[in-house]
Design a protein around this motif. Structure first.
Motif, PDB file in Angstrom:
ATOM      1  N   LEU A 128      24.935  54.727  55.550  1.00  0.00           N
ATOM      2  CA  LEU A 128      24.283  53.524  55.018  1.00  0.00           C
ATOM      3  C   LEU A 128      24.185  53.577  53.494  1.00  0.00           C
ATOM      4  CD1 LEU A 128      21.546  53.086  57.750  1.00  0.00           C
ATOM      5  CD2 LEU A 128      23.352  51.450  57.219  1.00  0.00           C
ATOM      6  N   VAL A 129      23.962  54.766  52.949  1.00  0.00           N
ATOM      7  CA  VAL A 129      23.937  54.911  51.481  1.00  0.00           C
ATOM      8  C   VAL A 129      25.303  54.539  50.907  1.00  0.00           C
ATOM      9  CG1 VAL A 129      23.857  56.621  49.614  1.00  0.00           C
ATOM     10  CG2 VAL A 129      22.052  56.579  51.331  1.00  0.00           C
ATOM     11  N   VAL A 130      26.366  55.065  51.517  1.00  0.00           N
ATOM     12  CA  VAL A 130      27.723  54.759  51.028  1.00  0.00           C
ATOM     13  C   VAL A 130      27.999  53.256  51.115  1.00  0.00           C
ATOM     14  CG1 VAL A 130      30.184  55.093  51.491  1.00  0.00           C
ATOM     15  CG2 VAL A 130      28.637  57.051  51.511  1.00  0.00           C
ATOM     16  N   ALA A 131      27.666  52.637  52.242  1.00  0.00           N
ATOM     17  CA  ALA A 131      27.900  51.194  52.401  1.00  0.00           C
ATOM     18  C   ALA A 131      27.093  50.393  51.383  1.00  0.00           C
ATOM     19  CB  ALA A 131      27.544  50.761  53.822  1.00  0.00           C
ATOM     20  N   SER A 132      25.877  50.839  51.097  1.00  0.00           N
ATOM     21  CA  SER A 132      25.030  50.127  50.131  1.00  0.00           C
ATOM     22  C   SER A 132      25.555  50.283  48.710  1.00  0.00           C
ATOM     23  CB  SER A 132      23.596  50.643  50.225  1.00  0.00           C
ATOM     24  OG  SER A 132      23.070  50.412  51.511  1.00  0.00           O
ATOM     25  N   VAL A 133      26.069  51.465  48.393  1.00  0.00           N
ATOM     26  CA  VAL A 133      26.677  51.664  47.064  1.00  0.00           C
ATOM     27  C   VAL A 133      27.902  50.761  46.920  1.00  0.00           C
ATOM     28  CG1 VAL A 133      27.945  53.324  45.637  1.00  0.00           C
ATOM     29  CG2 VAL A 133      25.786  53.989  46.688  1.00  0.00           C
ATOM     30  N   VAL A 134      28.701  50.672  47.979  1.00  0.00           N
ATOM     31  CA  VAL A 134      29.878  49.792  47.952  1.00  0.00           C
ATOM     32  C   VAL A 134      29.449  48.350  47.737  1.00  0.00           C
ATOM     33  CG1 VAL A 134      31.755  48.861  49.381  1.00  0.00           C
ATOM     34  CG2 VAL A 134      31.376  51.320  49.273  1.00  0.00           C
ATOM     35  N   LEU A 135      28.404  47.914  48.424  1.00  0.00           N
ATOM     36  CA  LEU A 135      27.894  46.548  48.238  1.00  0.00           C
ATOM     37  C   LEU A 135      27.485  46.318  46.785  1.00  0.00           C
ATOM     38  CD1 LEU A 135      26.964  43.790  49.348  1.00  0.00           C
ATOM     39  CD2 LEU A 135      24.774  44.878  49.899  1.00  0.00           C
ATOM     40  N   SER A 136      26.787  47.268  46.204  1.00  0.00           N
ATOM     41  CA  SER A 136      26.346  47.129  44.817  1.00  0.00           C
ATOM     42  C   SER A 136      27.538  47.072  43.860  1.00  0.00           C
ATOM     43  CB  SER A 136      25.414  48.287  44.448  1.00  0.00           C
ATOM     44  OG  SER A 136      24.865  48.087  43.173  1.00  0.00           O
ATOM     45  N   VAL A 137      28.488  47.973  44.045  1.00  0.00           N
ATOM     46  CA  VAL A 137      29.672  47.990  43.168  1.00  0.00           C
ATOM     47  C   VAL A 137      30.465  46.695  43.311  1.00  0.00           C
ATOM     48  CG1 VAL A 137      31.901  49.132  42.802  1.00  0.00           C
ATOM     49  CG2 VAL A 137      29.827  50.503  43.047  1.00  0.00           C
ATOM     50  N   LEU A 138      30.627  46.228  44.546  1.00  0.00           N
ATOM     51  CA  LEU A 138      31.332  44.959  44.746  1.00  0.00           C
ATOM     52  C   LEU A 138      30.606  43.803  44.075  1.00  0.00           C
ATOM     53  CD1 LEU A 138      32.563  45.198  48.441  1.00  0.00           C
ATOM     54  CD2 LEU A 138      33.948  45.192  46.363  1.00  0.00           C
ATOM     55  N   GLY A 139      29.271  43.869  44.028  1.00  0.00           N
ATOM     56  CA  GLY A 139      28.517  42.844  43.315  1.00  0.00           C
ATOM     57  C   GLY A 139      28.931  42.757  41.853  1.00  0.00           C
ATOM     58  N   PHE A 140      29.102  43.926  41.230  1.00  0.00           N
ATOM     59  CA  PHE A 140      29.522  43.937  39.823  1.00  0.00           C
ATOM     60  C   PHE A 140      30.984  43.510  39.663  1.00  0.00           C
ATOM     61  CE2 PHE A 140      25.803  46.737  39.543  1.00  0.00           C
ATOM     62  CZ  PHE A 140      25.128  46.075  38.541  1.00  0.00           C
ATOM     63  N   VAL A 141      31.828  43.900  40.613  1.00  0.00           N
ATOM     64  CA  VAL A 141      33.238  43.509  40.548  1.00  0.00           C
ATOM     65  C   VAL A 141      33.374  41.985  40.666  1.00  0.00           C
ATOM     66  CG1 VAL A 141      35.440  43.626  41.798  1.00  0.00           C
ATOM     67  CG2 VAL A 141      34.130  45.714  41.377  1.00  0.00           C
ATOM     68  N   VAL A 142      32.694  41.400  41.636  1.00  0.00           N
ATOM     69  CA  VAL A 142      32.768  39.947  41.823  1.00  0.00           C
ATOM     70  C   VAL A 142      32.159  39.218  40.629  1.00  0.00           C
ATOM     71  CG1 VAL A 142      31.971  38.026  43.257  1.00  0.00           C
ATOM     72  CG2 VAL A 142      32.934  40.064  44.323  1.00  0.00           C
ATOM     73  N   GLN A 143      31.101  39.763  40.068  1.00  0.00           N
ATOM     74  CA  GLN A 143      30.530  39.155  38.855  1.00  0.00           C
ATOM     75  C   GLN A 143      31.575  39.115  37.751  1.00  0.00           C
ATOM     76  OE1 GLN A 143      26.429  39.960  36.800  1.00  0.00           O
ATOM     77  NE2 GLN A 143      27.866  41.491  36.082  1.00  0.00           N
ATOM     78  N   LYS A 144      32.353  40.191  37.617  1.00  0.00           N
ATOM     79  CA  LYS A 144      33.414  40.242  36.603  1.00  0.00           C
ATOM     80  C   LYS A 144      34.514  39.227  36.917  1.00  0.00           C
ATOM     81  CE  LYS A 144      35.672  42.054  33.157  1.00  0.00           C
ATOM     82  NZ  LYS A 144      35.352  41.613  31.828  1.00  0.00           N
ATOM     83  N   TRP A 145      34.848  39.084  38.198  1.00  0.00           N
ATOM     84  CA  TRP A 145      35.870  38.108  38.585  1.00  0.00           C
ATOM     85  C   TRP A 145      35.460  36.699  38.201  1.00  0.00           C
ATOM     86  CZ3 TRP A 145      36.873  39.645  44.376  1.00  0.00           C
ATOM     87  CH2 TRP A 145      37.624  40.827  44.420  1.00  0.00           C
ATOM     88  N   CYS A 146      34.191  36.415  38.236  1.00  0.00           N
ATOM     89  CA  CYS A 146      33.695  35.067  37.978  1.00  0.00           C
ATOM     90  C   CYS A 146      33.487  34.790  36.490  1.00  0.00           C
ATOM     91  CB  CYS A 146      32.382  34.841  38.732  1.00  0.00           C
ATOM     92  SG  CYS A 146      32.574  34.898  40.522  1.00  0.00           S
ATOM     93  N   THR A 147      33.803  35.732  35.641  1.00  0.00           N
ATOM     94  CA  THR A 147      33.600  35.577  34.208  1.00  0.00           C
ATOM     95  C   THR A 147      34.773  34.821  33.595  1.00  0.00           C
ATOM     96  OG1 THR A 147      32.414  37.672  34.130  1.00  0.00           O
ATOM     97  CG2 THR A 147      33.230  36.820  32.033  1.00  0.00           C
ATOM     98  N   ILE A 148      34.452  33.764  32.887  1.00  0.00           N
ATOM     99  CA  ILE A 148      35.468  32.985  32.190  1.00  0.00           C
ATOM    100  C   ILE A 148      35.797  33.703  30.881  1.00  0.00           C
ATOM    101  CG2 ILE A 148      35.990  30.776  31.099  1.00  0.00           C
ATOM    102  CD1 ILE A 148      33.998  29.531  33.093  1.00  0.00           C
ATOM    103  N   PRO A 149      37.079  33.912  30.578  1.00  0.00           N
ATOM    104  CA  PRO A 149      37.442  34.603  29.330  1.00  0.00           C
ATOM    105  C   PRO A 149      36.859  33.882  28.112  1.00  0.00           C
ATOM    106  CG  PRO A 149      39.355  34.347  30.742  1.00  0.00           C
ATOM    107  CD  PRO A 149      38.249  33.574  31.369  1.00  0.00           C
ATOM    108  N   ASP A 150      36.562  34.656  27.069  1.00  0.00           N
ATOM    109  CA  ASP A 150      35.927  34.112  25.859  1.00  0.00           C
ATOM    110  C   ASP A 150      36.731  32.984  25.209  1.00  0.00           C
ATOM    111  OD1 ASP A 150      33.720  35.746  26.016  1.00  0.00           O
ATOM    112  OD2 ASP A 150      34.616  37.330  24.782  1.00  0.00           O
TER     113      ASP A 150
END
Length: 177
Positions: A152-174
């Protein structure tokens, strides 16, 4: 919307781990049983991760397509092509790429940030409980509970990391703002 810093998730995870370990030690010292967990919790965390990636992928595709169209139009303008032709070429790149609406994209960003923090909090919750059990790993039932908590710790870390990855995907270039 301001991007979430990974430091925030790290702090949340560490604080929740410490508080959970302390609370669970007090529960155990009081003669009470620690919470029991199920593999269904793992399924829920994995499902949240999948939903996050699915929503984020649509926004990522839209952002990439728009960026490509803008760069092509800018290159045509620099080459001296008529502005109307450059815009029509950019529209051709965008054709057939009906992405999510701006509201949907904002929801995906909020979901990604919630997943980043939520994953860190879940990591702390599960890790704090596992830490309390480390001294009793010689007991088979405790060992299996700690294995589940570790998964469960590993799955939760993956969820957190994916949150940051998806946030980056949604960023419009400057250069497109």
């Amino acid at each position: 919307m301001k991007p979430l810093a990974p430091r925030s998730a790290l702090i949340a995870g560490v604080v929740v781990t410490a508080v959970t370990a302390l609370a669970m030690q007090l529960v155990r010292n009081g003669g009470n049983a620690l919470p029991k967990h199920s593999w269904w919790e793992m399924l829920l965390v994995v499902a949240l991760s999948g939903a996050l990636v699915a929503g984020g992928w649509r926004v990522r595709d839209q952002v990439r397509t728009r960026t490509k169209a803008k760069r092509e139009a800018d290159a045509r303008l620099r080459a001296g092509q008529d502005e109307a032709l450059a815009r029509s070429a950019a529209a051709g790149v965008m054709q057939g790429h009906e992405g999510p609406s701006a509201d949907t994209a904002r929801r995906v960003v909020v979901f990604s940030q919630a997943a980043a923090i939520g994953g860190a909090v879940l990591t702390g919750w599960y890790a704090g409980q596992a830490v309390v059990q480390f001294g009793r790993l010689h007991i088979a039932s405790v060992r299996s509970a700690v294995i589940l908590l570790g998964a469960l710790v590993v799955a939760s870390v993956v969820l957190s990391v994916l949150g940051f990855v998806v946030q980056k995907w949604c960023t419009i270039p400057d250069d497109e703002r």
